[in-house]
Write a protein that holds these residues in place. Structure first.
Motif, PDB file in Angstrom:
ATOM      1  N   PRO A  91      -4.658  14.853  -5.447  1.00  0.00           N
ATOM      2  CA  PRO A  91      -4.412  13.539  -4.841  1.00  0.00           C
ATOM      3  C   PRO A  91      -3.008  12.998  -5.127  1.00  0.00           C
ATOM      4  CG  PRO A  91      -5.694  13.302  -6.855  1.00  0.00           C
ATOM      5  CD  PRO A  91      -5.544  14.775  -6.628  1.00  0.00           C
ATOM      6  N   ARG A  93      -1.207   9.627  -6.219  1.00  0.00           N
ATOM      7  CA  ARG A  93      -1.428   8.303  -6.816  1.00  0.00           C
ATOM      8  C   ARG A  93      -0.128   7.511  -6.717  1.00  0.00           C
ATOM      9  NH1 ARG A  93      -6.780   8.739  -6.469  1.00  0.00           N
ATOM     10  NH2 ARG A  93      -7.632  10.363  -7.812  1.00  0.00           N
ATOM     11  N   HIS A  96      -0.556   4.272  -9.449  1.00  0.00           N
ATOM     12  CA  HIS A  96      -0.801   4.708 -10.829  1.00  0.00           C
ATOM     13  C   HIS A  96      -1.528   3.647 -11.669  1.00  0.00           C
ATOM     14  CE1 HIS A  96       1.740   8.238 -10.191  1.00  0.00           C
ATOM     15  NE2 HIS A  96       2.654   7.447  -9.687  1.00  0.00           N
ATOM     16  N   GLY A  98      -5.048   2.828 -10.589  1.00  0.00           N
ATOM     17  CA  GLY A  98      -6.466   2.968 -10.291  1.00  0.00           C
ATOM     18  C   GLY A  98      -7.057   1.861  -9.449  1.00  0.00           C
ATOM     19  N   ASP A 102      -5.456   3.155  -4.510  1.00  0.00           N
ATOM     20  CA  ASP A 102      -4.580   4.112  -5.196  1.00  0.00           C
ATOM     21  C   ASP A 102      -5.049   5.554  -4.964  1.00  0.00           C
ATOM     22  OD1 ASP A 102      -2.462   4.980  -6.676  1.00  0.00           O
ATOM     23  OD2 ASP A 102      -3.311   4.477  -8.624  1.00  0.00           O
ATOM     24  N   ASP A 103      -4.913   6.001  -3.722  1.00  0.00           N
ATOM     25  CA  ASP A 103      -5.318   7.351  -3.370  1.00  0.00           C
ATOM     26  C   ASP A 103      -4.500   7.792  -2.157  1.00  0.00           C
ATOM     27  OD1 ASP A 103      -6.655   9.749  -3.430  1.00  0.00           O
ATOM     28  OD2 ASP A 103      -8.595   8.948  -2.773  1.00  0.00           O
ATOM     29  N   VAL A 117      -0.594   7.527   2.093  1.00  0.00           N
ATOM     30  CA  VAL A 117      -1.087   6.800   0.930  1.00  0.00           C
ATOM     31  C   VAL A 117      -1.925   5.599   1.368  1.00  0.00           C
ATOM     32  CG1 VAL A 117      -0.348   5.638  -1.198  1.00  0.00           C
ATOM     33  CG2 VAL A 117       0.986   7.544  -0.299  1.00  0.00           C
ATOM     34  N   HIS A 120      -8.399   7.516   1.657  1.00  0.00           N
ATOM     35  CA  HIS A 120      -9.211   8.447   0.880  1.00  0.00           C
ATOM     36  C   HIS A 120      -9.485   9.658   1.751  1.00  0.00           C
ATOM     37  CE1 HIS A 120     -11.934  10.173  -1.957  1.00  0.00           C
ATOM     38  NE2 HIS A 120     -12.915  10.191  -1.066  1.00  0.00           N
TER      39      HIS A 120
END
Length: 317
Positions: A91, A93, A96, A98, A102-103, A117, A120
């Motif tokens: 993935p 990030r 950074h 979470g 953030d995926d 970005v 998912h």
């Protein structure tokens, strides 16, 4: 022996050429990427909102940095598609931290390499085809309430991907000559009629008949949201009254074959690119300056020609 050497040489050249082709595959087949988000067939780029602007090179961190990607409008939960065929890796990030968005994932292939970005992906590895379902848009509104939800699209070499996102077939000239609705609550760009202060049509008398109105007044309630009539580049501020009153503000837009000044509005910003139909700003409090007037946006072509035909909407549609 000479024949064997020739075969070896041909084999070697073929191997080198194949490696070069793998490193720099031909791009002639698809000069433009496929649709990235369901509901946005033209890959429309986010304009400006209170969090910033979505164009490549837009200011970030108070002007200390520039936006190294492009924000393609995408509703939370929408289906995301692969812009081109290639190999997935991730993935990615971006934040950074979470948070809920953030995926992301990287795609490399077809002569391109890009990171998508705030999505998912269904998977982080393997092959994917152009236009194949890639994943889902994450809930951006949970992290940035009121933002224009979008996919952050960033080339791996930080170059500008805007031209690749443009549809391969541009809109027909007939469709593109009509401007978008300029003010919320006035979907047909209705022009101000006459009140005690004068009339809003092009060529109406001004200064007791000594001058002519070289613009059109589009009805807009005080405080209403104002939209860009076409895509282009912003510049300003434009001060029409030069007296600092409550409506002495505005901006110019140049692009798509047009150049226009929108006055008596407060734009979200005075510089950078904006897309047709994107939020441009707010209508200023005209009633404070001219009580009882039909509140309006003063729309003036840069060459002082009549913009009425471009503003007419709802006729024949």
């Amino acid at each position: 022996m000479p024949a064997l050497s020739l075969v070896t040489l041909v084999s070697l050249v073929s191997t080198v050429f194949t490696k070069q082709l793998d490193a720099h595959p031909p791009q002639q087949q698809h000069q433009h990427w496929a649709q990235i988000c369901s509901g946005n067939p033209t890959n429309q780029i986010r304009g400006c909102d209170r969090y910033g602007c979505g164009n490549f090179g837009a200011d970030r961190h108070g002007g200390k940095e520039k936006h190294a990607g492009v924000d393609v409008i995408c509703s939370d939960g929408a289906t995301v598609y692969a812009p081109f065929s290639g190999q997935l890796s991730g993935p990615i990030r971006f934040f950074h931290n979470g948070n809920a968005i953030d995926d992301g994932v990287q795609i490399r292939g077809s002569g391109f390499c890009v990171k998508l970005v705030c999505i998912h992906p269904f998977r982080y590895h393997g092959q994917i085809r152009r236009g194949q379902q890639l994943g889902k848009m994450l809930p951006m509104q949970k992290v940035y309430p009121g933002i224009i939800s979008h996919i952050h699209v960033e080339n791996c070499d930080h170059s500008d991907p805007t031209h690749l996102l443009t549809p391969a077939v541009p809109p027909s000239p007939q469709q593109d000559r009509r401007w978008a609705a300029v003010c919320s609550g006035n979907p047909t760009n209705e022009i101000r009629g006459c009140d005690k202060y004068g009339c809003g049509y092009y060529g109406a008398p001004r200064r007791n008949g000594k001058g002519k109105h070289r613009a059109v007044d589009v009805i807009c309630a005080d405080g209403a949201t104002v939209y860009a009539p076409f895509s282009g580049q912003l510049s300003g501020p434009i001060k029409f009254f030069h007296n600092g009153n409550a409506i002495d503000d505005g901006v110019e837009i140049r692009g798509s074959g047009f150049c226009v000044k929108l006055l008596c509005i407060h734009p979200v910003r005075y510089n950078g690119a904006i897309s047709k139909g994107q939020v441009l700003g707010r209508m200023l409090p005209m009633q404070r300056v001219f009580p009882g007037i039909t509140s309006h946006i003063h729309i003036e072509n840069c060459d002082h020609s009549d913009p009425t035909s471009n503003l007419e909407r709802g006729k024949g549609q």
